[in-house]
Write an enzyme that holds these catalytic residues in place. Structure first.
Site, PDB file in Angstrom:
ATOM      1  N   GLU A 203       0.855  -1.201   0.000  1.00  0.00           N
ATOM      2  CA  GLU A 203       0.000   0.000   0.000  1.00  0.00           C
ATOM      3  C   GLU A 203       0.889   1.250   0.000  1.00  0.00           C
ATOM      4  OE1 GLU A 203      -3.725  -1.774   2.432  1.00  0.00           O
ATOM      5  OE2 GLU A 203      -2.093  -1.153   3.723  1.00  0.00           O
TER       6      GLU A 203
ATOM      7  N   CYS B 161     -10.496   0.351   7.837  1.00  0.00           N
ATOM      8  CA  CYS B 161      -9.859   1.583   8.310  1.00  0.00           C
ATOM      9  C   CYS B 161     -10.439   2.835   7.654  1.00  0.00           C
ATOM     10  CB  CYS B 161      -8.356   1.530   8.071  1.00  0.00           C
ATOM     11  SG  CYS B 161      -7.896   1.085   6.389  1.00  0.00           S
TER      12      CYS B 161
END
Ligand code: FUB
Ligand code: ZN
Length: 658
Positions: free
Chosen positions: A322, A418
């Site tokens: 990521e 998240c």
């Protein structure tokens, strides 16, 4: 934060803020309680991602001894609850809702019940691995979760006056302070995911407790000085199993520990981690006047904004880790652009503004907010993107394993959740980002209908904004100073606005732009400033080193990036193109996508081949005919609200290579 007392009542933003209050918060609450049957999608094809349920509240009940059972979810599952609580706090601050407050007070009690005697708080370790506390920090997210709790606690204390939440937070902070630091015998480590540094600063600002500032500073300065720390902990950890499968494959830069922070120059590693780290560095620097931290922030900022940020304000170019990759590597269809990363970029920009008042920080806040962050949520407030592509084709997402993270519709919820509550807490706290106050100087950074009240050295300064931004470029400020001392009022001139006019009390004036702001310095007595940005449809070209965008243009109007969807244009968006002199038209459509300006232009489309008509390769082209076609663009943030379809931001332009 130094932003005055603000009340937002805006045509554009109130829709989202009401949605947060009426839909998002109740919906997320049901999910955190496993009270609603939703399809929880994995954010990419990876069987290790837990996606059966959230279980986040249940984890707290088990840790508190109120229920029996095992922990479920990520080691950082608690942070979903904390971010939700923070969003609730801002929502209550905007509009008190006694029932919601009772619910949130109950959550605070539950968190308190899950806290251990010595202040330790983390449901995973309390339930499943008490012997591993603080022993595997690269993966454990214990301090990350604590940081999110501190942010939530500070916000909830301020909004609801709940003393208990602050006591729990300080007890946890004191517990961490007693374990970590440079003193002999203490743990000299730091978390694998920055966040505690931000949370400690919130607690410091609220309580004035210097230990929290020092601890935040400690966590920043220790990072990268002992890059072998995580490896050493791993060797010493008797229980060898990883806390998160596969985490140990990442390089040091993933965690930003390849160098001490003051020496870092570029945005490396996991994008959310990096921007959270920079937010904390800029925050600490603004208070301690630490030039080394600030210089590093400025270098990293330059690297992001000049070389590693998408036109949508997205950051992170690869799903692997990521992460950021390298300069000008901005692929549109394999990108990452996590919603949380753009939320974090806004945090970073806001903290940089406190260090130096430069319009470019507001420009980036605006870019990330109106584009990637808003795109993270569907118009119904019940579907969310984790990553935000600039080009998506359903067949590619389905069949190319390297694009399994690129979703073409927003899932109802995500295995790693998240982003949804992160977005909620940001939109619920937009007040913090509109203005910046420094003494008797007030700077307007974002434009929306709102009223602001600021305490200056000799009284109250009020400013009202009236505008139909982002659809129209006129912004009217009504200003009044109670006292005698003049106020400096700075207004950001967005980087996209090369054409604008200013009138003060209906007189046209010329004001010089300094670092992205125009300044009016006077004792305002019911004065009016009207700023008019000409909102043209603009074409943007990327730097020639951006391989993915060469020969293409992106369309914007005002702060909004636009995109094509196949629902409006038919399939094969990759075959559509413009010529250099294309003229654009636009119109506000009340009934489309909750009301939006839609752009149109005459373009072209190369006909797709058919199996019997076009060879895979041929010596002479073009393969297929070209026909004229009206092309339609919608605001990027609103894509994927009308079912599964193709989407594309950058469009080819004939001859634009020259
Ligand atoms: O590790 C906690 C959060 O999960 C990160 O910030 C996101 O990128 C996701 O990996
Ligand atoms: Zn996220």
């Amino acid at each position: 934060m130094t932003g005055g007392k603000i009340k937002i009542q805006d045509n554009f933003w109130s829709y989202y803020r009401d949605l947060i209050r009426t839909e998002v918060i109740p919906y997320q609450w049901k999910i955190l309680n496993d009270d609603i049957d939703v399809n929880i999608e994995r954010e990419r094809k990876d069987d290790s991602i837990p996606n059966e349920k959230s279980h986040a509240i249940e984890n707290f009940k088990i840790a508190a001894g109120l229920k029996s059972g095992s922990h479920y979810g990520w080691v950082f599952q608690d942070s979903d609850v904390y971010k939700w609580l923070e969003a609730v706090a801002y929502s209550l601050a905007e509009r008190m809702d006694e029932n919601l407050k009772i619910l949130a007070d109950g959550v605070v009690d539950l968190i308190g019940a899950a806290q251990e005697e010595d202040g330790y708080l983390n449901t995973y370790f309390t339930i499943a691995a008490p012997e591993r506390k603080f022993k595997r920090l690269s993966e454990s997210h214990e301090l990350y979760c604590a940081g999110h709790f501190f942010e939530a606690a500070a916000a909830y204390y301020e909004a609801a006056g709940n003393e208990k939440v602050l006591q729990i937070a300080c007890k946890l902070a004191d517990c961490i302070d007693s374990h970590f630091g440079s003193d002999k015998g203490k743990n000299h480590g730091y978390d694998g995911h920055e966040e505690i540094e931000i949370g400690l600063m919130c607690l410091y600002r609220l309580t004035g407790e210097k230990r929290y500032l020092n601890l935040s500073n400690y966590f920043l300065y220790i990072r990268g000085t002992d890059p072998g720390f995580f490896e050493m902990q791993k060797k010493e950890d008797k229980e060898k199993s990883p806390l998160i499968e596969g985490m140990d494959r990442w390089p040091l830069s993933y965690y930003q520990i390849h160098k001490p922070l003051p020496e870092q120059d570029t945005a490396e590693g996991h994008a959310v981690r990096l921007v959270y780290m920079c937010t904390a560095m800029a925050d600490v620097a603004a208070i301690t006047k630490d030039g080394k931290l600030l210089s590093a922030c400025k270098r990293i900022w330059r690297n992001i904004v000049d070389k590693r940020m998408y036109i949508t304000g997205g950051i992170g170019s690869t799903v692997l880790g990521e992460s950021f990759t390298f300069d000008y590597d901005l692929p549109n269809d394999t990108m990452y652009c996590e919603t949380c990363a753009s939320v974090g970029l806004i945090f970073f920009a806001r903290r940089m503004l406190e260090n130096e008042v430069k319009g470019e920080y507001g420009d980036v806040m605006e870019r990330a907010l109106y584009n990637t962050v808003l795109s993270g949520m569907a118009l119904d407030g019940r579907h969310f993107f984790y990553v935000n592509p600039l080009e998506a084709v359903p067949e590619c997402s389905e069949k190319d394993p390297g694009k399994s993270h690129v979703k073409c519709v927003r899932p109802e919820w995500l295995g790693c959740a998240c982003c949804p509550p992160n977005l909620a807490r940001l939109l619920a706290s937009l007040e913090k980002y509109i203005y910046l106050q420094k003494g008797n100087a007030i700077y307007a950074n974002l434009f929306m209908n709102c009223e602001g009240i600021f305490e200056t050295s000799d009284g109250t300064f009020t400013v009202k904004q009236k505008t139909n931004y982002p659809w129209e470029g006129a912004v009217c400020f009504s200003l009044n100073c109670e006292g005698k001392t003049p106020v400096i009022f700075g207004i950001r001139i967005p980087q996209w606005a090369d054409d604008y006019s200013i009138m003060i009390n209906r007189q046209v004036v010329n004001a010089e732009i300094k670092d992205g702001y125009i300044y009016i310095h006077q004792n305002f007595k019911d004065d009016e400033i009207i700023l008019n940005f000409t909102m043209k449809v603009e074409k943007w070209y990327a730097h020639p080193n951006v391989r993915s965008d060469i020969g293409k243009v992106a369309i914007t109007r005002g702060p909004l990036v636009y995109c094509m969807e196949s629902i409006d244009n038919g399939p094969h968006l990759h075959l559509m193109f413009l010529d250099e002199n294309t003229k654009f038209s636009y119109r506000f459509h009340e009934e489309v996508l909750g009301g939006a300006v839609i752009i149109e232009a005459d373009g072209y489309m190369r006909e797709p081949g058919t199996e019997d008509r076009t060879a895979l390769y041929q010596k002479s082209g073009p393969a297929g005919k070209v026909r004229r076609k009206v092309i339609k663009w919608i605001p990027y943030y609103a894509w994927a609200n009308r079912g599964m379809n193709e989407m594309q931001v950058w469009i080819r332009q004939a001859l634009s290579f020259l």
